[in-house]
Design an enzyme around this catalytic site. Structure first.
Site, short mmCIF file in Angstrom:
data_model
loop_
_atom_site.label_atom_id
_atom_site.label_comp_id
_atom_site.label_asym_id
_atom_site.label_seq_id
_atom_site.Cartn_x
_atom_site.Cartn_y
_atom_site.Cartn_z
N GLU A 82 0.84 -1.21 0.00
CA GLU A 82 0.00 0.00 0.00
C GLU A 82 0.87 1.25 0.00
O GLU A 82 0.76 2.09 0.89
CB GLU A 82 -0.89 0.00 1.25
CG GLU A 82 -1.75 -1.23 1.42
CD GLU A 82 -2.43 -1.30 2.79
OE1 GLU A 82 -2.14 -0.44 3.66
OE2 GLU A 82 -3.24 -2.22 2.99
N GLY B 152 2.16 4.92 -0.74
CA GLY B 152 1.59 6.20 -1.12
C GLY B 152 2.71 7.17 -1.43
O GLY B 152 3.03 7.49 -2.58
N ARG B 153 3.39 7.58 -0.35
CA ARG B 153 4.41 8.62 -0.45
C ARG B 153 5.52 8.28 -1.45
O ARG B 153 5.92 9.13 -2.24
CB ARG B 153 5.02 8.82 0.94
CG ARG B 153 5.87 10.06 1.05
CD ARG B 153 6.62 10.05 2.39
NE ARG B 153 5.78 9.83 3.52
CZ ARG B 153 5.24 10.78 4.27
NH1 ARG B 153 5.45 12.04 4.01
NH2 ARG B 153 4.48 10.47 5.31
N TYR C 179 3.52 18.74 10.84
CA TYR C 179 4.55 17.77 11.23
C TYR C 179 5.94 18.39 11.28
O TYR C 179 6.92 17.63 11.33
CB TYR C 179 4.63 16.62 10.21
CG TYR C 179 3.31 16.03 9.78
CD1 TYR C 179 2.52 15.29 10.67
CD2 TYR C 179 2.85 16.18 8.48
CE1 TYR C 179 1.32 14.73 10.27
CE2 TYR C 179 1.65 15.62 8.07
CZ TYR C 179 0.89 14.91 8.97
OH TYR C 179 -0.29 14.36 8.56
N CYS D 235 -3.64 34.03 8.92
CA CYS D 235 -3.50 34.76 10.18
C CYS D 235 -3.20 33.86 11.35
O CYS D 235 -4.00 33.75 12.28
CB CYS D 235 -4.77 35.54 10.44
SG CYS D 235 -5.25 36.46 8.99
N GLU D 236 -2.11 33.13 11.29
CA GLU D 236 -1.60 32.46 12.48
C GLU D 236 -0.14 32.14 12.28
O GLU D 236 0.29 31.90 11.15
CB GLU D 236 -2.42 31.23 12.87
CG GLU D 236 -2.57 30.15 11.85
CD GLU D 236 -3.42 29.01 12.43
OE1 GLU D 236 -2.90 28.27 13.26
OE2 GLU D 236 -4.60 28.89 12.03
N TYR E 170 0.37 13.84 0.08
CA TYR E 170 -0.16 14.54 1.27
C TYR E 170 -0.02 16.05 1.14
O TYR E 170 0.18 16.76 2.12
CB TYR E 170 0.52 14.02 2.56
CG TYR E 170 0.46 12.52 2.68
CD1 TYR E 170 -0.75 11.89 2.96
CD2 TYR E 170 1.59 11.72 2.50
CE1 TYR E 170 -0.82 10.50 3.04
CE2 TYR E 170 1.52 10.33 2.59
CZ TYR E 170 0.32 9.74 2.86
OH TYR E 170 0.24 8.36 2.95
N1 LLP Z 1 -1.66 1.99 4.29
C1 LLP Z 1 -2.23 2.46 5.41
C2 LLP Z 1 -3.13 1.60 6.17
C3 LLP Z 1 -1.93 3.77 5.84
O1 LLP Z 1 -2.47 4.22 6.96
C4 LLP Z 1 -1.05 4.58 5.08
C5 LLP Z 1 -0.74 5.96 5.50
C6 LLP Z 1 -0.52 4.05 3.91
C7 LLP Z 1 -0.83 2.74 3.55
C8 LLP Z 1 0.41 4.83 3.02
O2 LLP Z 1 1.60 5.15 3.67
P1 LLP Z 1 2.83 5.78 2.88
O3 LLP Z 1 3.35 4.74 1.93
O4 LLP Z 1 2.33 6.95 2.15
O5 LLP Z 1 3.80 6.13 3.93
N2 LLP Z 1 -0.19 12.90 6.25
C9 LLP Z 1 1.08 12.33 6.66
C10 LLP Z 1 1.18 10.86 6.32
C11 LLP Z 1 0.06 10.03 6.89
C12 LLP Z 1 0.15 8.56 6.53
C13 LLP Z 1 -1.06 7.85 6.97
N3 LLP Z 1 -1.16 6.49 6.56
C14 LLP Z 1 2.20 13.15 6.05
O6 LLP Z 1 1.95 14.12 5.33
O7 LLP Z 1 3.38 12.87 6.30
#
Ligand code: LLP
Length: 423
Positions: free
Chosen positions: A278, A280-281, A322, A348-349, A377
């Site tokens: 899974e 994402g980043r 973060y 404004c913060e 993100y």
């Molecule tokens: N699978 C699950 C169940 C997750 O909760 C997440 C991310 C992913 C996959 C994807 O994770 P990645 O490969 O993207 O690390 N908003 C935060 C990141 C929150 C991640 C939440 N879960 C940021 O901007 O750093």
């Protein structure tokens, strides 16, 4: 590797100058590179397949970048989707992701969302608790379906990253313990509405070290073997996402091939398993930038130089939320000695500060800057705070670009609201 480079003294996305997009679409604007998205996906897939993991399900974490054109770009090269809400399921389907490549995760799925997922025919619902197991079974029975489920395990491993994005420790709200997973899996096997197909884990995000992942994956393998020893079938092992992206000046994440080799080593000899991921980043972060314009350079008598941009924390929340570091690059760098700036937005913060004391090439009002590594993100976490319009999104492919989410207008913003009858 990404496709944002200086060519002829100005920053391009693939073959399109960012200044051209800023001129046509306005700022702030998110710009994504198709070639980078595709490359990151195929590098990961080739690494996994090359390490001997047959036919992996790589379900892009839609939460990282939910733009339908981005999802379609990835679907076209074979990506599935990891989704956490009905809205994300709808986006994945709209992007042409086949339902058999959609994995539905999340700690708090509603009954309506579960029903929607079952009607859509998603590949797997990842269950995070015992009440959720009963709920999914009941909803599926009502619909005369049998839900393929995986139990999300919390392997109790500390995995770097920021405290707000670490998920794998026992104290976090995600998943069930290894022992609990064994019990739930056996229960699930006897329930009419569900069919347990596997186990899942995801221990955190922006992980830059393979050791915690390896520790978690060893526990997951042992769990699969215990379940099988009890006579329970396990077909899928979902190893989550979490691999970091290179944010410049920050710890470097492992290479996909080293990640894949580590997994192949841990899973050596385990047969009859489809591996799911899974990410994402690692796929989207470096594939996008946020382009903003300098409104003023506000030089204080005591010496601080504030670079006031037309982008704010509502457009890119990560620094405020973060303390995240994003490399900031002038779109057309001027020559001259670098200067120290505080880079801020107009909200404004005080939290609307992207960075303090950053050494940057000299900048002047009207110059364009790009926040790098903002494809994950970034837009997905943006809001209309301060009644600012959502930044538009542009997708580049070679020398072409398309506006894949236009900038809304103020009439649309106001039209969403109603006067109460007594007003
Ligand atoms: N699978 C699950 C169940 C997750 O909760 C997440 C991310 C992913 C996959 C994807 O994770 P990645 O490969 O993207 O690390 N908003 C935060 C990141 C929150 C991640 C939440 N879960 C940021 O901007 O750093």
């Amino acid at each position: 590797m990404n496709h944002f480079e200086l060519k002829g003294g100005e920053l391009h996305c693939e073959d399109v100058p960012l200044a051209e997009i800023a001129k046509a679409v306005g700022t702030p604007v998110y710009v994504y590179s198709s070639a980078t998205l595709e490359r990151h996906f195929t590098v990961l897939r080739d690494a996994l397949v090359g390490a001997g993991l047959k036919d992996p399900l790589i379900a892009f974490a839609v939460k990282a970048n939910s733009n339908v054109a981005v999802l379609r770009t990835l679907a076209n090269v074979g990506a599935g989707a990891d989704v956490v809400s009905e809205g994300e399921i709808r986006r994945a389907l709209a992007a042409g992701v086949p339902s058999e490549r959609i994995v539905f995760s999340g700690v708090g799925k509603t009954e309506a969302e579960i029903a929607f997922a079952l009607e859509a025919g998603v590949a797997e619902i990842n269950l995070e608790s015992e009440p959720e197991l009963h709920l999914v079974s009941a909803v599926a029975q009502r619909l005369s379906k049998r839900a393929s489920v995986a139990i999300r395990v919390n392997p109790d491993v500390e995995a770097g990253g920021h405290a707000k994005i670490s998920t794998g420790k026992a104290e976090n709200k995600f998943g069930v313990s290894l022992a609990e997973a064994e019990r739930l899996y056996a229960n699930a096997a006897n329930m009419a509405g569900v069919r347990p197909v596997g186990v899942a884990c995801h221990i955190g995000s922006q992980i830059t070290d393979l050791a915690p992942l390896e520790a978690a994956f060893r526990k997951m393998r042992a769990l699969v073997e215990r379940l099988r020893a009890e006579g329970l079938g396990v077909e899928r092992l979902d190893l989550g996402g979490g691999l970091g992206a290179p944010y410049f000046n920050q710890p470097t994440p492992p290479e996909p091939r080293d990640y894949a080799a580590m997994i192949a080593g841990v899973m050596d000899g385990l047969t009859g398993i489809q591996f799911a991921f899974e990410p994402g980043r690692m796929i989207a972060a470096n594939a996008g930038v946020l382009v903003a314009r300098v409104l003023h350079v506000n030089e204080r008598p005591e010496g601080r130089k504030f670079l006031v941009l037309d982008a704010a924390m509502n457009d890119l929340l990560r620094p405020a939320m973060y303390d995240a570091y994003h490399d900031i690059r002038p779109v057309k760098p001027r020559s001259g000695e670098p200067l120290v700036y505080d880079v801020v937005g107009p909200i404004c913060e005080t939290g609307d500060t992207f960075t303090r004391d950053r050494l940057l090439p000299p900048l002047a009002a009207r110059d364009l800057v790009a926040f790098m590594t903002a494809g994950a993100y970034g837009a997905a976490m943006s809001s209309e705070y301060n009644s600012r319009l959502l930044a538009p999104e542009v997708l580049v492919r070679g020398a072409d670009y398309a506006i894949v989410r236009p900038r809304p207008n103020y009439n649309d913003m106001l039209a969403r609201e109603r006067a109460a009858p007594w007003l």
